[in-house]
Design a protein around this motif. Structure first.
Motif, PDB file in Angstrom:
ATOM      1  N   MET A  21     -27.902  37.902  64.989  1.00 18.57           N
ATOM      2  CA  MET A  21     -28.923  37.257  65.849  1.00 18.57           C
ATOM      3  C   MET A  21     -29.423  37.776  67.125  1.00 18.57           C
ATOM      4  SD  MET A  21     -28.193  33.276  65.196  1.00 18.57           S
ATOM      5  CE  MET A  21     -28.912  32.458  63.699  1.00 18.57           C
ATOM      6  N   ARG A  24     -31.217  40.823  67.028  1.00 22.97           N
ATOM      7  CA  ARG A  24     -32.351  41.170  66.842  1.00 22.97           C
ATOM      8  C   ARG A  24     -33.486  41.359  68.212  1.00 22.97           C
ATOM      9  NH1 ARG A  24     -33.692  38.167  61.723  1.00 22.97           N
ATOM     10  NH2 ARG A  24     -35.790  37.866  62.306  1.00 22.97           N
ATOM     11  N   THR A  25     -33.013  40.735  69.057  1.00 27.70           N
ATOM     12  CA  THR A  25     -33.709  41.016  70.513  1.00 27.70           C
ATOM     13  C   THR A  25     -33.378  42.259  70.936  1.00 27.70           C
ATOM     14  OG1 THR A  25     -32.845  38.627  71.053  1.00 27.70           O
ATOM     15  CG2 THR A  25     -33.664  39.856  72.698  1.00 27.70           C
ATOM     16  N   ASP A 106     -29.572  28.624  66.453  1.00 27.34           N
ATOM     17  CA  ASP A 106     -30.969  28.883  66.175  1.00 27.34           C
ATOM     18  C   ASP A 106     -31.663  30.221  66.821  1.00 27.34           C
ATOM     19  OD1 ASP A 106     -34.095  28.422  67.394  1.00 27.34           O
ATOM     20  OD2 ASP A 106     -34.084  27.223  65.559  1.00 27.34           O
ATOM     21  N   LEU A 107     -32.147  31.061  66.036  1.00 24.50           N
ATOM     22  CA  LEU A 107     -32.403  32.418  66.337  1.00 24.50           C
ATOM     23  C   LEU A 107     -33.430  32.135  67.552  1.00 24.50           C
ATOM     24  CD1 LEU A 107     -32.357  35.364  65.851  1.00 24.50           C
ATOM     25  CD2 LEU A 107     -34.177  35.186  64.331  1.00 24.50           C
ATOM     26  N   GLU A 108     -34.351  31.453  67.533  1.00 30.28           N
ATOM     27  CA  GLU A 108     -35.466  31.396  68.522  1.00 30.28           C
ATOM     28  C   GLU A 108     -34.927  31.042  69.725  1.00 30.28           C
ATOM     29  OE1 GLU A 108     -39.892  29.211  69.448  1.00 30.28           O
ATOM     30  OE2 GLU A 108     -38.683  28.840  67.700  1.00 30.28           O
ATOM     31  N   ARG A 109     -33.884  30.132  69.732  1.00 28.17           N
ATOM     32  CA  ARG A 109     -33.170  29.735  70.922  1.00 28.17           C
ATOM     33  C   ARG A 109     -32.393  30.658  71.628  1.00 28.17           C
ATOM     34  NH1 ARG A 109     -30.898  24.993  73.523  1.00 28.17           N
ATOM     35  NH2 ARG A 109     -30.122  25.840  75.312  1.00 28.17           N
ATOM     36  N   THR A 111     -32.853  33.933  71.269  1.00 31.34           N
ATOM     37  CA  THR A 111     -33.751  35.052  71.630  1.00 31.34           C
ATOM     38  C   THR A 111     -34.292  34.696  73.210  1.00 31.34           C
ATOM     39  OG1 THR A 111     -34.428  35.719  69.202  1.00 31.34           O
ATOM     40  CG2 THR A 111     -36.011  36.085  71.141  1.00 31.34           C
ATOM     41  N   LYS A 112     -34.591  33.313  73.318  1.00 33.43           N
ATOM     42  CA  LYS A 112     -35.081  32.828  74.491  1.00 33.43           C
ATOM     43  C   LYS A 112     -34.296  32.998  75.551  1.00 33.43           C
ATOM     44  CE  LYS A 112     -38.859  29.533  72.920  1.00 33.43           C
ATOM     45  NZ  LYS A 112     -39.278  27.927  72.868  1.00 33.43           N
ATOM     46  N   GLU A 115     -33.886  36.350  76.339  1.00 30.40           N
ATOM     47  CA  GLU A 115     -35.042  37.231  77.234  1.00 30.40           C
ATOM     48  C   GLU A 115     -35.089  36.474  78.682  1.00 30.40           C
ATOM     49  OE1 GLU A 115     -37.500  39.077  76.174  1.00 30.40           O
ATOM     50  OE2 GLU A 115     -37.105  39.206  74.125  1.00 30.40           O
TER      51      GLU A 115
END
Length: 245
Positions: A21, A24-25, A106-109, A111-112, A115
């Motif tokens: 995960m 992926r960033t 959660d992948l999106e979390r 990543t955020k 970031e």
């Protein structure tokens, strides 16, 4: 800039999932992965990562204690707690956790969160020794009787000590806590808040009007609330000098 990440997690499978995960960033690389307290400290000293994903429970050892030890080595490191134990959130933010992720991840979390760190650019090279305490001013973690509240300090108008409790007043809500006024004061930015009286802390930018109240005290009218605070004449003179009026 490339962000170096270390994972501290006692379950090998979860370490693998997190690694995939995180990587992926873009510009994020997992440079170390370990499963216990001792190896976490030795690996951290060896590779000096920018970010550490830390589990709370390391096969019976405390991830919170591990994080404290790591921040003593490098106070600028970003600690992200990644755990199934949401009940430790308050303790985590007390040691300036950058974020707190609860399993399943959660992948999106993730990543955020990464970031956000990337957006700070060369923070690690330029921030001064006070940067950790500055970061801690963003959130106030307050324990209630049956809940934990994370309050944005920018929303706090005043804090009052009364009847053995502290009342934290925001525009929309009042929070009650047994935490002492002094302990709350230590979590607030002294350039934004003033301990204006033994029983009150106020946000300086919220002050709307001062009125004489007795020989040595003023009543403070504040913006966005009908509540008032008290200010000693000593603190009034201090504020007057600092604000040049």
């Amino acid at each position: 800039m490339m962000i170096k990440v270390m994972i501290v997690e006692d379950e090998e499978q979860i370490r693998g999932i997190l690694k995939k995960m995180i990587e992926r960033t873009s510009d994020c690389s997992v440079v170390a992965s370990c499963g216990n307290f001792a190896s976490a400290i030795s690996e951290f000293i060896k590779v000096r990562p920018d970010v550490v994903f830390m589990d709370i429970d390391l096969a019976g050892e405390s991830g919170l204690d591990c994080a404290k030890a790591i921040t003593e080595v490098d106070p600028k490191v970003k600690i992200i707690f990644a755990t199934a134990h949401s009940e430790y959130m308050a303790n985590a933010f007390e040691i300036y956790a950058f974020d707190y992720l609860v399993k399943p991840f959660d992948l999106e979390r993730i990543t955020k969160t990464l970031e956000r760190i990337k957006a700070q650019g060369d923070v690690k090279e330029t921030e001064n020794s006070d940067s950790k305490s500055e970061q801690s001013y963003e959130k106030l973690v307050i324990r209630g009787k049956e809940e934990i509240n994370l309050i944005d300090t920018k929303d706090i108008i005043m804090v009052e000590r009364a009847d053995g409790m502290c009342r934290i007043v925001t525009k929309d809500e009042v929070f009650l806590t047994a935490t002492s006024l002094t302990a709350i004061q230590e979590k607030l930015d002294p350039s934004q808040f003033m301990r204006c009286h033994k029983s009150y802390i106020i946000r300086l930018s919220a002050v709307r009007k001062l009125e004489v109240y007795g020989r040595w005290t003023y009543t403070v009218t504040l913006k966005d609330t009908s509540e008032t605070a008290l200010m000693t004449s000593e603190k009034y003179n201090e504020m007057k000098q600092n604000l040049l009026f």
